[in-house]
Enzyme design. Structure first.
Site, short mmCIF file in Angstrom:
data_model
loop_
_atom_site.label_atom_id
_atom_site.label_comp_id
_atom_site.label_asym_id
_atom_site.label_seq_id
_atom_site.Cartn_x
_atom_site.Cartn_y
_atom_site.Cartn_z
N ARG A 44 -57.73 -21.61 -21.27
CA ARG A 44 -57.68 -22.96 -21.84
C ARG A 44 -59.11 -23.50 -21.93
O ARG A 44 -60.00 -23.09 -21.17
CB ARG A 44 -56.84 -23.89 -20.97
N HIS A 85 -46.82 -21.50 -26.51
CA HIS A 85 -46.63 -20.09 -26.85
C HIS A 85 -46.52 -19.97 -28.36
O HIS A 85 -46.47 -20.96 -29.09
CB HIS A 85 -45.39 -19.53 -26.16
N ASP A 115 -49.31 -15.19 -32.57
CA ASP A 115 -50.16 -14.47 -31.62
C ASP A 115 -51.04 -13.43 -32.30
O ASP A 115 -52.26 -13.42 -32.13
CB ASP A 115 -49.29 -13.76 -30.57
#
Length: 321
Positions: A44, A85, A115
């Protein structure tokens, strides 16, 4: 490294295990960073800075370094520090809302779009472009790769269609989203499926011929006739098993192909001819891609697992400081 998918996802990769909260581990990481062309981190925002491994520190020591940061939300913005996600990132771009059937919630499209497509591939593209520039100029930089940004770019065609009045927010009513009977999947008599992609008129004509339908049975681009067309196609495809249809349409340019399970894909004739899949240590997996004229990329099981900082530096042809 022994977790699910590790043997495949981490193939050809050596690694050094470091505790970055320990000063000794941080110093060892910096010894590698000092001699590296590129670094990728996926924490992060702010985490590497707190660890003493942020871009300012690393680029200060190694001005040629390309510092790639891959996150879901990006380094800035009100959600930057939030958890998320693939599905969350995809939902924010508009792409997820466009997928699926009109009367059902959008389905999770695996994690390929956010992703891997919007995240990893854009990060790699940015990193390689920055490495080329750094080699030419001697100056590195930070690459901020957000999955939301990448997934949005992947949706550029559909934003363009929407701006032209050719796309609606209603799922199942647009180009390429399954609303067209000649661009969707159909169930066969054995419970398996075929994918039909006969978009162009010539391919549509061959589809009709392969289904035993008269060439003037349907007007391809008349939406009013699509419900009848879809029902007719579904009934015909349901009358034979999948592989019978595959054989019937082989070599016809009707754009009818099997929907294969992972376990079937490796032995399919085209994939087998191209060696699209390889078996390494008993595990069937995709071969490296893309392909280079200078020679194939090999999967070497020996090039995987832990190593020391000194070994890593030696592999780069460097001597420890």
């Amino acid at each position: 490294w022994a977790d699910t998918g590790g043997a495949v996802l981490n193939r050809n990769r050596r690694h050094v295990e470091l505790d970055l909260k320990d000063p000794a581990g941080r110093d060892a990481a910096l010894a590698l960073i000092d001699r590296a062309e590129a670094l990728i981190e996926g924490f992060r925002p702010g985490v590497t800075e707190r660890l003493g491994l942020g871009p300012e520190v690393c680029l200060g020591r190694n001005p040629r370094l390309v510092y790639a940061r891959m996150t879901g939300w990006g380094q800035t913005g009100p959600r930057a520090a939030e958890a998320g996600h693939d599905l969350n990132y995809l939902g924010l771009t508009g792409a997820l809302n466009a997928m699926g059937e009109a009367d059902r919630p959008p389905p999770p499209p695996l994690n390929l779009v956010g992703d891997y497509g919007g995240g990893a591939m854009f990060a790699v593209t940015g990193l390689l472009a920055a490495v080329i520039q750094a080699r030419a100029t001697g100056r590195g930089q930070v690459v901020d790769a957000a999955m939301t940004d990448g997934a949005a770019v992947l949706s550029s065609l559909f934003f363009g269609l929407a701006a032209s009045g050719l796309w609606s927010d209603r799922r199942g009513g647009n180009l390429l989203d399954g609303s067209m009977p000649f661009y969707r999947c159909y169930a066969c008599s054995d419970g398996r499926f075929v994918a039909v992609g006969a978009l162009e008129p010539a391919f549509f004509a061959r589809l009709l011929a392969g289904l035993g339908l008269a060439p003037d049975r349907f007007r391809q681009m008349d939406p009013a006739g699509w419900p009848d067309m879809a029902a007719t196609f579904a009934a015909i495809f349901a009358g034979r098993p999948r592989d019978a249809w595959v054989e019937a349409f082989a070599g016809t340019d009707a754009c009818v192909t099997p929907v294969l399970a992972f376990g079937e894909a490796a032995t399919e004739a085209h994939n087998a001819a191209r060696a699209t899949f390889v078996t390494v240590e008993g595990v069937v997996q995709p071969a490296p891609a893309p392909r280079f004229s200078s020679g194939p990329c090999e999967v070497d099981p020996a090039r995987r697992g832990p190593m020391t900082v000194a070994e890593a530096l030696a592999a780069w042809g460097e001597a420890p400081a």
